[in-house]
Design a protein around this motif. Sequence first.
Motif, PDB file in Angstrom:
ATOM      1  N   ALA A  25      46.473  51.921  59.662  1.00 19.15           N
ATOM      2  CA  ALA A  25      47.033  50.774  60.382  1.00 19.15           C
ATOM      3  C   ALA A  25      47.081  49.548  59.484  1.00 19.15           C
ATOM      4  O   ALA A  25      48.090  48.821  59.442  1.00 19.15           O
ATOM      5  CB  ALA A  25      46.213  50.487  61.635  1.00 19.15           C
ATOM      6  N   LEU A  26      46.003  49.306  58.736  1.00 24.41           N
ATOM      7  CA  LEU A  26      45.970  48.142  57.851  1.00 24.41           C
ATOM      8  C   LEU A  26      47.006  48.264  56.740  1.00 24.41           C
ATOM      9  O   LEU A  26      47.692  47.292  56.396  1.00 24.41           O
ATOM     10  CB  LEU A  26      44.571  47.967  57.265  1.00 24.41           C
ATOM     11  N   VAL A  72      47.049  50.684  70.755  1.00 22.75           N
ATOM     12  CA  VAL A  72      48.179  51.065  69.904  1.00 22.75           C
ATOM     13  C   VAL A  72      49.428  50.280  70.294  1.00 22.75           C
ATOM     14  O   VAL A  72      50.182  49.818  69.429  1.00 22.75           O
ATOM     15  CB  VAL A  72      48.439  52.579  69.993  1.00 22.75           C
ATOM     16  N   ARG A  73      49.652  50.096  71.598  1.00 28.47           N
ATOM     17  CA  ARG A  73      50.813  49.319  72.053  1.00 28.47           C
ATOM     18  C   ARG A  73      50.721  47.874  71.584  1.00 28.47           C
ATOM     19  O   ARG A  73      51.704  47.284  71.142  1.00 28.47           O
ATOM     20  CB  ARG A  73      50.927  49.364  73.580  1.00 28.47           C
ATOM     21  N   ARG A  74      49.526  47.305  71.673  1.00 27.86           N
ATOM     22  CA  ARG A  74      49.339  45.913  71.269  1.00 27.86           C
ATOM     23  C   ARG A  74      49.540  45.760  69.765  1.00 27.86           C
ATOM     24  O   ARG A  74      50.179  44.803  69.308  1.00 27.86           O
ATOM     25  CB  ARG A  74      47.953  45.427  71.666  1.00 27.86           C
ATOM     26  N   LEU A  75      49.018  46.687  68.993  1.00 27.59           N
ATOM     27  CA  LEU A  75      49.195  46.633  67.545  1.00 27.59           C
ATOM     28  C   LEU A  75      50.667  46.761  67.182  1.00 27.59           C
ATOM     29  O   LEU A  75      51.164  46.056  66.293  1.00 27.59           O
ATOM     30  CB  LEU A  75      48.386  47.745  66.864  1.00 27.59           C
ATOM     31  N   ASP A  76      51.370  47.644  67.863  1.00 26.33           N
ATOM     32  CA  ASP A  76      52.795  47.820  67.606  1.00 26.33           C
ATOM     33  C   ASP A  76      53.559  46.531  67.916  1.00 26.33           C
ATOM     34  O   ASP A  76      54.457  46.138  67.171  1.00 26.33           O
ATOM     35  CB  ASP A  76      53.336  48.977  68.446  1.00 26.33           C
ATOM     36  N   GLY A 102      46.799  38.529  60.949  1.00 26.41           N
ATOM     37  CA  GLY A 102      45.369  38.318  61.126  1.00 26.41           C
ATOM     38  C   GLY A 102      44.866  38.954  62.411  1.00 26.41           C
ATOM     39  O   GLY A 102      43.813  39.613  62.436  1.00 26.41           O
ATOM     40  N   LEU A 103      45.614  38.761  63.497  1.00 20.63           N
ATOM     41  CA  LEU A 103      45.240  39.358  64.772  1.00 20.63           C
ATOM     42  C   LEU A 103      45.332  40.881  64.706  1.00 20.63           C
ATOM     43  O   LEU A 103      44.467  41.593  65.237  1.00 20.63           O
ATOM     44  CB  LEU A 103      46.152  38.838  65.885  1.00 20.63           C
ATOM     45  N   TYR A 104      46.369  41.377  64.060  1.00 21.41           N
ATOM     46  CA  TYR A 104      46.577  42.818  63.934  1.00 21.41           C
ATOM     47  C   TYR A 104      45.382  43.488  63.244  1.00 21.41           C
ATOM     48  O   TYR A 104      44.865  44.503  63.721  1.00 21.41           O
ATOM     49  CB  TYR A 104      47.866  43.053  63.142  1.00 21.41           C
ATOM     50  N   VAL A 105      44.951  42.919  62.135  1.00 28.31           N
ATOM     51  CA  VAL A 105      43.826  43.486  61.403  1.00 28.31           C
ATOM     52  C   VAL A 105      42.532  43.332  62.196  1.00 28.31           C
ATOM     53  O   VAL A 105      41.701  44.251  62.248  1.00 28.31           O
ATOM     54  CB  VAL A 105      43.699  42.844  60.010  1.00 28.31           C
ATOM     55  N   MET A 111      38.014  53.497  69.425  1.00 26.59           N
ATOM     56  CA  MET A 111      39.396  53.765  69.826  1.00 26.59           C
ATOM     57  C   MET A 111      40.246  54.261  68.660  1.00 26.59           C
ATOM     58  O   MET A 111      41.249  54.937  68.856  1.00 26.59           O
ATOM     59  CB  MET A 111      40.025  52.493  70.411  1.00 26.59           C
ATOM     60  N   LEU A 112      39.843  53.891  67.438  1.00 28.34           N
ATOM     61  CA  LEU A 112      40.510  54.355  66.225  1.00 28.34           C
ATOM     62  C   LEU A 112      39.467  54.962  65.295  1.00 28.34           C
ATOM     63  O   LEU A 112      38.342  54.447  65.201  1.00 28.34           O
ATOM     64  CB  LEU A 112      41.217  53.205  65.499  1.00 28.34           C
ATOM     65  N   SER A 113      39.843  56.011  64.596  1.00 29.68           N
ATOM     66  CA  SER A 113      38.950  56.557  63.576  1.00 29.68           C
ATOM     67  C   SER A 113      39.017  55.670  62.339  1.00 29.68           C
ATOM     68  O   SER A 113      39.903  54.807  62.219  1.00 29.68           O
ATOM     69  CB  SER A 113      39.370  57.985  63.213  1.00 29.68           C
ATOM     70  N   GLU A 114      38.115  55.905  61.401  1.00 27.70           N
ATOM     71  CA  GLU A 114      38.139  55.105  60.171  1.00 27.70           C
ATOM     72  C   GLU A 114      39.441  55.328  59.411  1.00 27.70           C
ATOM     73  O   GLU A 114      40.067  54.372  58.933  1.00 27.70           O
ATOM     74  CB  GLU A 114      36.945  55.468  59.293  1.00 27.70           C
TER      75      GLU A 114
END
Length: 204
Positions: free
Chosen positions: A124-125, A72-76, A101-104, A115-118
């Motif tokens: 997030a996307l 979550v920190r990295r995505l943020d 691209g990296l985020y997705v 680590m993430l649910s569907e």
Amino acid sequence: MAIWNRRKPKATRKYPVPLTMHQLWMVSLSAPVNWDKDASRTTLYPFTRIDDDKAGQWLADKWEITSREALVRRLDGLARTGYRTRALQRLGVEPLAWDAGLYVDLSRRGFACGMLSEAETWTALKNIVPAVVRSYASWNEYAEHYLLGRSVWREGLPGPRDANFPAPQSASDAHLKSLLDPANKSSPWNQAPWDAISHPDHAR
């Protein structure tokens, strides 16, 4: 035991419902990131066959992500600044496409390893879509900025630039050319045109 009985099940068997047009468009933001043969570009799951351990190992090895909190920190960070801050300092432009691209890609791998649910992954996307739509008007523009961001990332990698240097630019160039080729019916960018995200969602 026959070898085919030991193969991992196909992702489309576990997730048989085809993505809607908007869902495919969002997944397609990560299409340039991986050109491996086992990469899936038309499912939320990142591989053609189910391999949750591979997704978790990749996050740990490549990004040092071993927990949901770290992901979550990295995505943020990618959503807020990412590599485009460095690019702005060097080139005067902010190539959001590389970070998007990296985020997705990270979101999809996070989903694959649990680590993430569907639902969390789709959320997030969706969060990255408005910024991407504001920044680009076509997959061609998105691809150009993806390559720009990638070049800045490569310059920051440690080690000598020799034959063993990872992620050769030629491979990335060829992959993007294939994605943009109008004759490539398997390209998700042809299946989900850029303006599709600006129209009502529908089944494909």
